[in-house]
Scaffold this active site. Structure first.
Site, PDB file in Angstrom:
ATOM      1  N   ARG A  51       0.828  -1.205   0.000  1.00  0.00           N
ATOM      2  CA  ARG A  51       0.000   0.000   0.000  1.00  0.00           C
ATOM      3  C   ARG A  51       0.866   1.261   0.000  1.00  0.00           C
ATOM      4  O   ARG A  51       0.987   1.956  -0.997  1.00  0.00           O
ATOM      5  CB  ARG A  51      -0.933  -0.008   1.220  1.00  0.00           C
ATOM      6  CG  ARG A  51      -2.105   0.999   1.128  1.00  0.00           C
ATOM      7  CD  ARG A  51      -1.749   2.424   1.488  1.00  0.00           C
ATOM      8  NE  ARG A  51      -1.244   2.559   2.858  1.00  0.00           N
ATOM      9  CZ  ARG A  51      -0.776   3.697   3.348  1.00  0.00           C
ATOM     10  NH1 ARG A  51      -0.709   4.786   2.588  1.00  0.00           N
ATOM     11  NH2 ARG A  51      -0.315   3.750   4.588  1.00  0.00           N
ATOM     12  N   HIS A 243       6.737   4.576  12.187  1.00  0.00           N
ATOM     13  CA  HIS A 243       6.687   4.427  10.727  1.00  0.00           C
ATOM     14  C   HIS A 243       7.697   5.424  10.164  1.00  0.00           C
ATOM     15  O   HIS A 243       7.405   6.613  10.045  1.00  0.00           O
ATOM     16  CB  HIS A 243       5.262   4.745  10.265  1.00  0.00           C
ATOM     17  CG  HIS A 243       5.030   4.644   8.796  1.00  0.00           C
ATOM     18  ND1 HIS A 243       4.210   3.689   8.239  1.00  0.00           N
ATOM     19  CD2 HIS A 243       5.480   5.387   7.753  1.00  0.00           C
ATOM     20  CE1 HIS A 243       4.162   3.856   6.931  1.00  0.00           C
ATOM     21  NE2 HIS A 243       4.935   4.888   6.608  1.00  0.00           N
ATOM     22  N   CYS A 276       5.822   9.530  -0.714  1.00  0.00           N
ATOM     23  CA  CYS A 276       4.506  10.062  -0.355  1.00  0.00           C
ATOM     24  C   CYS A 276       4.048  10.954  -1.496  1.00  0.00           C
ATOM     25  O   CYS A 276       4.757  11.894  -1.858  1.00  0.00           O
ATOM     26  CB  CYS A 276       4.552  10.859   0.953  1.00  0.00           C
ATOM     27  SG  CYS A 276       2.943  11.557   1.412  1.00  0.00           S
TER      28      CYS A 276
END
EC number: 4.1.3.4
Length: 335
Positions: A51, A243, A276
């Site tokens: 993901r 994370h 990102c």
């Protein structure tokens, strides 16, 4: 923290101590009660490659490739594999095949396959596709929240409250994310108190675990310690994860600090995939391979087979026609 292992114990002979830890002063060995910060016996790794790792790819990754990657990862011993994201294809086109991916994978009974659901519509679609665990994605940065999920922090939390409430009725666990925990591409430094505020709200809403994300990888061991010290005043270590992106090469040191502070859940991405789409310049997540190498070197159990993870990394890198970002895989493949 429960059962722990220690990096240095006073029962070591001085010869062994000197051999293994030559940079530490003799005084540390002489003081019987002295030892380095304790580490968890076991660390749960949450694999986010399918993901978070793939969502930033410019070229659409074929659905069958995503499915095969997840199936390969399911054979490694990883306990959690984040499969896809039920977001609008207008925002993240790479995840438009979320239903096909979730229905196409061969689920292992020992693996959980959470999916990202930013709102109640995404949650309902995920449940219809067979999701049995979901995640919500908030931010500690107001600007990032508006650019990433098109609403304020407070508005996002109200959306998440709907998701968590619906999930409780379905008996579906919810994980929470806090992005920009150590820095924002728009606002720069983010105050630890702001991270704590959002993490606390997610925990109080009912998220069983809250993952604190260094979204653009600017954190250092010092800023990680400062941020966690603040968050831990409101959220227990057992409900936290970290994370870390590796933009500045600081992901592993930051993770080690988190482990020493009681965190025992770490997100990672096979082959260091990621970035990102809303944070230009951010590099991939810490690679699962490199994280495993560090954890196993510390004597920490993970239940994960490093070689099998490397094979999954080889597969996805070949499919994407690129080199792995894992230092461990690079070193191994070059030998």
């Amino acid at each position: 923290m429960g059962n722990v292992s220690s990096a240095v114990k006073h029962c070591l002979s001085y010869e062994t101590f000197l051999r293994d830890y030559p940079w530490l002063p003799r005084l540390l060995w002489e003081e019987k009660c002295s030892e380095l910060p304790k580490l968890p016996v076991y660390v749960k790794i949450v694999e986010v490659g399918p993901r978070d790792g793939l969502q930033n790819e410019k070229e659409i990754v074929p659905t069958e490739v995503k499915i095969q990657l997840i199936d390969l990862l399911s054979q490694t011993g990883l306990p959690v594999i984040e499969a896809t994201s039920f977001v609008s294809s207008k925002w993240v086109a790479q995840m438009a095949d979320h239903t096909a991916v979730l229905k196409g994978i061969k689920r292992s009974p020992d693996v959980r396959y959470p999916v990202l659901t930013p709102n109640i519509q995404g949650f309902q679609a995920a449940v219809a596709a067979g999701a049995n665990e979901v995640a919500v994605f908030g931010s500690a940065s107001e600007t990032f929240s508006r650019k990433n999920i098109n609403c304020s922090i407070e508005e996002s939390l109200q959306r998440f409250e709907q998701v968590v409430s619906a999930a409780k009725q379905e008996g579906i666990p919810v994980r929470g994310y806090v992005s920009c925990a150590l820095g924002c591409p728009y606002e720069g430094q983010v105050k630890p108190s702001q991270v704590t505020k959002v993490a606390k709200r997610l925990f109080e809403l009912g998220c069983y675990e809250v993952s604190l994300g260094d979204t653009i990888g600017v954190g250092t061991a010092g800023s990680m310690a400062e941020m966690l010290s603040d968050v831990l005043t409101e959220v227990p270590a057992g409900a936290l994860a970290v994370h870390c992106h590796d933009t500045y090469g600081q992901a592993l040191p930051n993770i080690l600090i988190a482990l020493q502070m009681g965190v025992s859940v770490v997100d990672a991405s096979v082959a260091g995939l990621g970035g990102c789409p809303f944070a230009k310049g951010a590099s991939g997540n810490v690679s699962t391979e490199d994280l495993l190498y560090m954890l196993h070197g510390l004597g920490i159990e993970t239940g994960v087979d490093l070689l099998k993870v490397m094979e999954a990394g080889d597969f996805i890198c070949k499919a994407l026609n690129r080199k792995t970002n894992s230092k461990v895989s690079q070193a191994t493949r070059n030998n």
